[in-house]
Design a protein around this motif. Structure first.
Motif, PDB file in Angstrom:
ATOM      1  N   VAL C 161       0.909  -1.106  -0.053  1.00 45.85           N
ATOM      2  CA  VAL C 161       0.061   0.027   0.095  1.00 45.85           C
ATOM      3  C   VAL C 161       0.828   1.177  -0.037  1.00 45.85           C
ATOM      4  O   VAL C 161       2.082   1.076   0.376  1.00 45.85           O
ATOM      5  CB  VAL C 161      -0.909   0.150   1.160  1.00 45.85           C
ATOM      6  CG1 VAL C 161      -2.086  -0.914   0.943  1.00 45.85           C
ATOM      7  CG2 VAL C 161      -0.310  -0.299   2.461  1.00 45.85           C
ATOM      8  N   SER C 167      -4.013   2.492   9.758  1.00 45.32           N
ATOM      9  CA  SER C 167      -4.852   1.336  10.201  1.00 45.32           C
ATOM     10  C   SER C 167      -6.355   1.537   9.537  1.00 45.32           C
ATOM     11  O   SER C 167      -6.873   0.411   9.519  1.00 45.32           O
ATOM     12  CB  SER C 167      -4.705   0.869  11.637  1.00 45.32           C
ATOM     13  OG  SER C 167      -3.265   0.718  11.867  1.00 45.32           O
ATOM     14  N   ILE C 170      -7.264   0.826   6.060  1.00 44.27           N
ATOM     15  CA  ILE C 170      -7.624  -0.538   5.741  1.00 44.27           C
ATOM     16  C   ILE C 170      -9.032  -0.852   5.881  1.00 44.27           C
ATOM     17  O   ILE C 170      -9.619  -1.797   5.142  1.00 44.27           O
ATOM     18  CB  ILE C 170      -6.536  -1.722   6.721  1.00 44.27           C
ATOM     19  CG1 ILE C 170      -4.909  -1.182   6.456  1.00 44.27           C
ATOM     20  CG2 ILE C 170      -7.050  -3.080   6.581  1.00 44.27           C
ATOM     21  CD1 ILE C 170      -4.294  -2.324   7.150  1.00 44.27           C
ATOM     22  N   SER C 174     -10.070  -0.761   2.077  1.00 46.70           N
ATOM     23  CA  SER C 174      -9.833  -2.104   1.809  1.00 46.70           C
ATOM     24  C   SER C 174     -10.977  -3.002   2.107  1.00 46.70           C
ATOM     25  O   SER C 174     -11.771  -3.354   1.270  1.00 46.70           O
ATOM     26  CB  SER C 174      -8.699  -2.749   2.400  1.00 46.70           C
ATOM     27  OG  SER C 174      -7.428  -2.036   1.656  1.00 46.70           O
ATOM     28  N   ASP C 210      -1.691  -4.499  10.607  1.00 43.59           N
ATOM     29  CA  ASP C 210      -1.868  -5.273   9.486  1.00 43.59           C
ATOM     30  C   ASP C 210      -1.214  -6.649   9.737  1.00 43.59           C
ATOM     31  O   ASP C 210       0.017  -6.863   9.954  1.00 43.59           O
ATOM     32  CB  ASP C 210      -1.001  -4.446   8.277  1.00 43.59           C
ATOM     33  CG  ASP C 210      -1.441  -5.193   6.851  1.00 43.59           C
ATOM     34  OD1 ASP C 210      -2.587  -5.461   6.667  1.00 43.59           O
ATOM     35  OD2 ASP C 210      -0.590  -5.459   6.100  1.00 43.59           O
ATOM     36  N   GLN C 212      -5.621  -7.748   9.603  1.00 42.04           N
ATOM     37  CA  GLN C 212      -6.739  -7.205  10.562  1.00 42.04           C
ATOM     38  C   GLN C 212      -7.758  -8.542  10.106  1.00 42.04           C
ATOM     39  O   GLN C 212      -7.744  -8.649   8.875  1.00 42.04           O
ATOM     40  CB  GLN C 212      -7.418  -5.826  10.183  1.00 42.04           C
ATOM     41  CG  GLN C 212      -6.489  -4.622  10.598  1.00 42.04           C
ATOM     42  CD  GLN C 212      -7.020  -3.442  10.242  1.00 42.04           C
ATOM     43  OE1 GLN C 212      -8.632  -3.265  10.038  1.00 42.04           O
ATOM     44  NE2 GLN C 212      -6.195  -2.213  10.252  1.00 42.04           N
ATOM     45  N   VAL C 228      -7.938  -9.198   6.148  1.00 41.23           N
ATOM     46  CA  VAL C 228      -7.619  -7.908   5.449  1.00 41.23           C
ATOM     47  C   VAL C 228      -5.959  -7.832   5.371  1.00 41.23           C
ATOM     48  O   VAL C 228      -5.782  -7.656   6.615  1.00 41.23           O
ATOM     49  CB  VAL C 228      -8.188  -6.649   5.366  1.00 41.23           C
ATOM     50  CG1 VAL C 228      -7.916  -5.498   4.115  1.00 41.23           C
ATOM     51  CG2 VAL C 228     -10.007  -6.705   5.085  1.00 41.23           C
ATOM     52  N   VAL C 230      -2.551  -6.155   3.974  1.00 42.37           N
ATOM     53  CA  VAL C 230      -2.250  -5.284   2.678  1.00 42.37           C
ATOM     54  C   VAL C 230      -0.740  -5.100   2.391  1.00 42.37           C
ATOM     55  O   VAL C 230      -0.531  -4.192   1.553  1.00 42.37           O
ATOM     56  CB  VAL C 230      -3.164  -3.752   2.677  1.00 42.37           C
ATOM     57  CG1 VAL C 230      -4.579  -3.867   2.839  1.00 42.37           C
ATOM     58  CG2 VAL C 230      -2.503  -3.197   4.205  1.00 42.37           C
TER      59      VAL C 230
END
Lengths: 341, 341, 341, 341
Positions: C161, C167, C170, C174, C210, C212, C228, C230
């Motif tokens: 990303v 956070s 995300i 996302s 990350d 999550q 998720v 990323v």
């Protein structure tokens, strides 16, 4: 038969040593009682590592040994004929690694000798019949689910072969498995063979015709093609697809055990050699042979798998294949009538 | 060229009507300006449904129409020669659905006529070259990643064919795609063809030799085998595997979009026909042709894909295939030297 | 509506420029008539490359332009509210890239303004609904074939990303796609969200939580979990599995186009980014939006896909998600009653 | 130890009878010398079918029997504590089918008793550790190839369960395998458990909370989710995906042995029950246990696999799971410090 089958393993090179380890550590109801090898030291060294096992220097003596119930032949092909006939003579069940013998005539002689005895004592080591994938494919065909099989496609790829491997050995040592697979799956004889010689792999040893594509026709007109490519550098890949009138089925798209994602790519590992790919098939083959031998006394049938006729038929097809390799033409397979024996 | 390319679609049967819908609803920078069909009503009915579109009764008149920038031929094969020559005469770029013409001689005549003109106006509708899978396979081969390709295996299966489909049409209408795929992937000509005729599908119409297995040899000695089976009852399945000196690659193991688990089984759906399997390839083919036509003026090349020579070569290989279908023997492909044109 | 829809694209950063290229080169029946960007040069440069396209400096002026039939919003989120309301005011259909607006209140305001107008003018860019895999999965669920869906598992992985990604993004950038996928597939609202924070990826920027794992509960008690992640460094991987009372179904096991065998391994490539994975979905989304806008006049409905309410619902769920990210607790989603609007 | 290990199998219900057959027909170097069951006839009937096997009516007597070298416990859980302690008392290696005992306290008592003895005699029957897929996944994680594992996703689906199966048994009998898999793969303890209760399967028996989704947190903060769904009606499906910092890996996408194409669909069969899915794992587990017992004398370690502590840890996690099943809240796992024992 005793509760624990006493096996003599003749020939303890790579293949034979593997079988000794298998019987000792994975097979129920059997043990290696005798080992033999023309390299005497090798046999003695191995015997010493296995409780209750002796080395016997003469293979025929090992066969005749009263404390041997059954024989596993992993000796070089040229010795098979004599050793198989000795097994028949002593009424000993024998598992014979391919080939049955090294030519069509002697294979037929062995077939006839066993037929005269009236007991099925000889099993030939076509282990693919015991592979779970091939077994399920065979079941699927026999179930009628995909209809009558019309066409079969095979691929048989090895990463590499020993230095002395020549073009005829690709037919006799590699393609021979597709010969047996064809006969096993389609339940009929192969009547002609043609070997196509594509542009050869530049990475193969000079003079080796590799890859080869074999074409088989069967008695009822089915078509089989088999690519054999033994210097791929990739992995051990064996694939068979059967195309039937109602559907098709494929085995051997090796997907590995773990599916991994890594930067940019996904995938799995492929079996590096026939040992990983067919290890389980060998275990099943030997366990079922041991079990069959134990109950054989009542029936005269001491085998659970391909027998002497299958070894003879494979020899006949491979002989035609070698001839085609020379001429490039389709060659008819010459076999005696099975009912004449 | 105008900003929006004005296309005349000749022949609005299944294939042509599909192209009309495609150009109208999915393609940027083009519209159908004229439609033509020997069934006049059909063309007029279709024209009425598309803004700014006219039906023109005479195909040659449609080609000559000053408000037509490019032509898409979806007429029956026997009319192609005359229509293609008319396109050349009027300098109109033309996308010609296969076959180029119905025989080798007239195909060659078209190749020569275009060569004399010195402009590449004719594209032939071998859409597989625009399929994402074939395109990536071609890239992979060209990258050298799997080494020199030595052997190619193809399977081409249709669930069913129209009632009038005969054994030669399997060669000319179905196998022709594998002919083009082979030439596309291997970048060389096919020099001989042999058609093997396995035991026929009992569910095929009487007299239809189905399946067929074609064997191609190429200029440099590569081997291609192609199973064509057009009455499988299963689905539309097209598979190609290229076996190279450093690895192999396969496309067409149709896995569907969704992987489903149901009682006892898992799996997915397979494309029922070429429309689903190659729908995206047709879209790409036509969009790229439209784009190429628009920039063609500067270069004299109005095509982005297979041209007249590819149509001629396919005709030559198929003619040899039809001959082999009769004799069962390997037949050499007869083609003129490309440099002579 | 004219035959060729005249679209104003607002915001021509990565996403907007992509849409301009798409409309120009892949979409039938539409063209980019106006582009706008707060970087004026960028818009003017782009306009110059497209026949018949102008740059307009003021976004509201672009919306009001009488030669603009429809608007595509790819501007930064904070400008959406004002621009959407302007579209409503001028009765212009608008495709709005997510988010609808940057908070729940303004999203609701937009929903209400459109409701008062009585025309469905706003579509939100949840492109996954147009992906062939998601569409088929939805069809499969709706067919009843796998029974009532009880549990859904999602994975959403990006290789990397931008540096400023935090956070909460995300969740909002996302996870928002899994929010919409859940609502799309299950046809009901999400009532609570919990974000689980596993041990963070050591290769992620400091402070970024990350991966999550989000847990959703729906109105009727279905459970959804969504990983998720990323900063995987691997590829763009999006997977959804629906577990129903009669079976289960999975999409997104990206198998690539070509299956390759190389020394010791087999596999394929994975899409590197959302552009490759969802490129076709964007094409379909825009083509269908263009088609819907053209026929919208008769029905008052100018959209074919998710609308303002879907944008509002996604905002409400994401707001609860951000709160849970802070507390680690399950947070109830607060939404107005849809029937009250 | 004698050359052929003499095993007493206690409990010859489905599981025990299966082990008796396995040892008799598939395992090298061992035989069933004694069988015991509270249904005395059942044991006697079975003993009669196996050469050299006796039925012994009292389980403790069977354990004490001087002609028994090792014990396999397949008796009901409530009898395990007493029988395990008897094995320890007589110094007999024992393979104990799960659970170790039926509660945390008695499990701990067994752990302590074995620790005091100073010999590792107790192995617990978590057979998945011997499955080739799990073993390769473990190797892959340990190799560092996919980096540190951060998240694990599990699915464990049974087609059906016996009528008396209740919601807590889903935790203790089914989820317990994912508990052990987590501890095996991640090499650390689980510190908390939460059971999520989605809308229940309408086809499950009334009152059964099925499916359940369990969430584990581990000592170092890794996250595991495990869907357990025991009334799917589909097949036996067990899947585990490990998501690491450098890649991810998945096992259990059961692809079957044969890939079949049939009208409109392709796919394979899925294992109907744990017997097919883990049959090979059981074989490997027992063969390796037999081999380990034989060499154990020198080392005081008679096991090759999970031991008493693993049984205790699983009990502690499941106890927390059952509590969470009641409350819906996250429940901390209570365990003693391993170094204190």
């Amino acid at each position: 038969m005793p509760n624990e089958l006493r096996i003599a393993v003749l020939g303890v090179g790579m293949m034979g040593a593997d079988h000794v380890a298998r019987i000792t550590s994975k097979i129920a109801g059997a043990r290696v009682a005798v080992v033999n090898d023309y390299v005497v030291d090798s046999a003695e060294h191995l015997a010493a590592s296995i409780p209750g096992c002796r080395a016997v220097a003469d293979p025929l003596e090992a066969i005749a040994d009263p404390e041997v119930d059954a024989v596993l032949l992993a000796t070089p092909g040229p010795t098979h004929e004599k050793q198989l006939l000795a097994c028949l003579e002593h009424g000993k069940p024998v598992m014979c690694e391919k080939p049955l013998t090294t030519d069509v005539e002697t294979s037929l002689a062995v077939v006839k000798a066993e037929a005269e005895l009236g007991k099925k004592l000889i099993q030939v080591g076509f282990m693919r019949r015991f592979d779970a994938e091939y077994a399920e494919l065979k079941q699927l065909i026999d179930s009628g689910d995909i209809g009558r099989a019309l066409v079969v496609h095979c691929a048989h790829r090895n990463p590499a072969v020993p230095p002395n491997f020549d073009s005829a050995m690709i037919v006799k040592d590699s393609l021979v498995h597709e010969v047996d697979v064809t006969r096993f799956l389609l339940d009929e004889e192969i009547t002609s063979v043609q070997i196509i010689k594509p542009s050869a792999n530049a990475h193969a040893p000079a003079g080796l015709q590799d890859p080869q594509v074999a074409l088989f026709a069967t008695e009822s007109g089915r078509h089989v093609d088999a690519e054999v490519f033994v210097t791929t550098g990739v992995a051990y890949e064996v694939r068979t697809e059967v195309v039937g009138e109602l559907g098709s089925a494929m085995i051997g798209l090796d997907v590995g055990l773990v599916r991994k994602s890594a930067p940019g790519v996904w995938g799995g590992t492929i079996a590096p050699s026939f040992k990983e790919r067919f290890g389980q098939a060998y275990d099943t083959e030997i366990q079922r042979w041991v079990d069959a031998v134990k109950v054989g006394g009542e029936t005269g049938n001491y085998i659970d798998g391909p027998g002497a006729w299958d070894g003879y038929a494979a020899a006949a097809v491979c002989a035609a294949g070698v001839k085609s390799l020379e001429t490039g033409e389709r060659v008819a397979v010459e076999m005696v009538d099975r009912t004449s024996i």
